[in-house]
Design a protein around this motif. Structure first.
Motif, PDB file in Angstrom:
ATOM      1  N   UNK A  25     -29.482  42.203 113.238  1.00 13.79           N
ATOM      2  CA  UNK A  25     -29.002  43.581 113.426  1.00 13.79           C
ATOM      3  C   UNK A  25     -29.985  44.592 112.844  1.00 13.79           C
ATOM      4  N   UNK A  26     -30.416  44.364 111.607  1.00 11.06           N
ATOM      5  CA  UNK A  26     -31.333  45.309 110.967  1.00 11.06           C
ATOM      6  C   UNK A  26     -32.677  45.350 111.682  1.00 11.06           C
ATOM      7  N   UNK A  29     -32.285  47.109 115.117  1.00 12.68           N
ATOM      8  CA  UNK A  29     -32.045  48.546 114.977  1.00 12.68           C
ATOM      9  C   UNK A  29     -33.320  49.279 114.554  1.00 12.68           C
ATOM     10  N   UNK A  30     -33.969  48.788 113.509  1.00 17.79           N
ATOM     11  CA  UNK A  30     -35.206  49.418 113.051  1.00 17.79           C
ATOM     12  C   UNK A  30     -36.311  49.256 114.090  1.00 17.79           C
ATOM     13  N   UNK A  31     -36.360  48.100 114.725  1.00 19.01           N
ATOM     14  CA  UNK A  31     -37.388  47.848 115.730  1.00 19.01           C
ATOM     15  C   UNK A  31     -37.236  48.743 116.944  1.00 19.01           C
ATOM     16  N   UNK A  96     -36.503  41.073 102.562  1.00 15.70           N
ATOM     17  CA  UNK A  96     -37.075  42.295 103.131  1.00 15.70           C
ATOM     18  C   UNK A  96     -38.387  42.022 103.851  1.00 15.70           C
ATOM     19  N   UNK A  97     -39.144  41.067 103.385  1.00 16.01           N
ATOM     20  CA  UNK A  97     -40.381  40.708 104.093  1.00 16.01           C
ATOM     21  C   UNK A  97     -40.063  40.144 105.476  1.00 16.01           C
ATOM     22  N   UNK A  98     -38.997  39.348 105.567  1.00 16.96           N
ATOM     23  CA  UNK A  98     -38.586  38.823 106.869  1.00 16.96           C
ATOM     24  C   UNK A  98     -38.158  39.951 107.795  1.00 16.96           C
ATOM     25  N   UNK A  99     -37.406  40.906 107.269  1.00 17.69           N
ATOM     26  CA  UNK A  99     -36.965  42.034 108.093  1.00 17.69           C
ATOM     27  C   UNK A  99     -38.159  42.864 108.555  1.00 17.69           C
ATOM     28  N   UNK A 100     -39.117  43.098 107.669  1.00  9.87           N
ATOM     29  CA  UNK A 100     -40.309  43.871 108.046  1.00  9.87           C
ATOM     30  C   UNK A 100     -41.067  43.165 109.161  1.00  9.87           C
ATOM     31  N   UNK A 101     -41.278  41.854 109.001  1.00  6.55           N
ATOM     32  CA  UNK A 101     -42.023  41.099 110.014  1.00  6.55           C
ATOM     33  C   UNK A 101     -41.280  41.079 111.344  1.00  6.55           C
ATOM     34  N   UNK A 102     -39.988  40.822 111.312  1.00  3.79           N
ATOM     35  CA  UNK A 102     -39.199  40.794 112.542  1.00  3.79           C
ATOM     36  C   UNK A 102     -39.156  42.164 113.209  1.00  3.79           C
ATOM     37  N   UNK A 103     -39.054  43.212 112.395  1.00  8.30           N
ATOM     38  CA  UNK A 103     -39.018  44.574 112.941  1.00  8.30           C
ATOM     39  C   UNK A 103     -40.324  44.925 113.637  1.00  8.30           C
ATOM     40  N   UNK A 104     -41.436  44.662 112.969  1.00  6.68           N
ATOM     41  CA  UNK A 104     -42.738  44.986 113.565  1.00  6.68           C
ATOM     42  C   UNK A 104     -42.975  44.171 114.835  1.00  6.68           C
ATOM     43  N   UNK A 105     -42.515  42.925 114.827  1.00  4.90           N
ATOM     44  CA  UNK A 105     -42.718  42.073 115.991  1.00  4.90           C
ATOM     45  C   UNK A 105     -41.883  42.530 117.181  1.00  4.90           C
TER      46      UNK A 105
END
Length: 224
Positions: A25-26, A29-31, A96-105
């Motif tokens: 979800x996060x 949404x951010x992506x 948070x590192x996982x969320x950042x990587x998933x978001x950027x991807x």
């Protein structure tokens, strides 16, 4: 199949599934917000902006997501400036590192999906809106984006499903999401078949929910 073992492990698996839902979800949404900037950047007539966003898309679509997760989680901590910055409390956490990587991807893929949807809007409608005196923000809000979002729903649904599957890679950086929980329990109980069957069933439920949600959205927007 050991039913008692499955029942005893179910709370831990559901806890991991909740972490997976948070990641999905996060990140989506951010992506999606970031993808809007990527799509408009790719469509920009400014060569610098289009070049930067094009390079971003190429980078994140051309390298494995697992490598991106490793670079963010393990790589950024190698720089003293980052360890001493205000970002370090966030970047040292696997979550948070996982969320950042998933978001950027996902932003790279979704940005290209959005770009295609925007370009699919008939140019005649855009010209008609301009002739009526619509400003550029109003043009995109009322004409372009609604039609583009309707067009991209099937492709974006696939992207959401792929993100559910991609969250399993977060277990590689010690994050206990669904796959990580199943792996941990399997290593302790020596019952890998049961654990991964249940984990797979939970992933199927998540995917089914997304599929039905996309179909519902397609039916609602088709009426328009």
């Amino acid at each position: 199949m050991n039913i008692d073992m499955i029942l005893s492990a179910l709370p831990a698996l559901l806890s991991g599934a909740w972490v997976t839902v948070q990641l999905v979800v996060l990140s989506l949404a951010l992506g999606f917000v970031l993808a809007l900037f990527v799509a408009f950047g790719r469509l920009s007539s400014n060569r610098v902006i289009s070049g930067v966003t094009g390079g971003y898309v190429f980078l994140f679509r051309s390298t494995p997501l697992l490598v991106q997760i490793f670079l963010i989680y393990y790589g950024l901590g190698q720089f003293a400036g980052i360890r001493e910055s205000f970002l370090w409390p966030v970047l040292r956490e696997a979550y948070w590192c996982a969320i950042i990587a998933l978001t950027l991807n996902t932003a790279a893929y979704t940005g290209e999906i959005l770009r295609g949807g925007i370009q699919a809007v008939p140019f005649g409608q855009i010209e008609a809106a301009r002739a009526l005196g619509m400003s550029r923000p109003m043009l995109y809000r009322r004409i372009v984006l609604p039609q583009a979002l309707r067009t991209i729903l099937p492709a974006y649904g696939n992207e959401m499903i792929q993100m559910v599957q991609a969250t399993s890679l977060a277990s590689a950086i010690t994050l206990v999401e669904l796959t990580g929980a199943a792996r941990t329990i399997a290593s302790r109980s020596f019952q890998p078949v049961e654990m991964f069957i249940i984990a797979g069933a939970i992933y199927l439920v998540m995917t089914f929910a997304i599929t039905q949600g996309v179909r519902w959205a397609e039916r609602r927007t088709a009426a328009g």
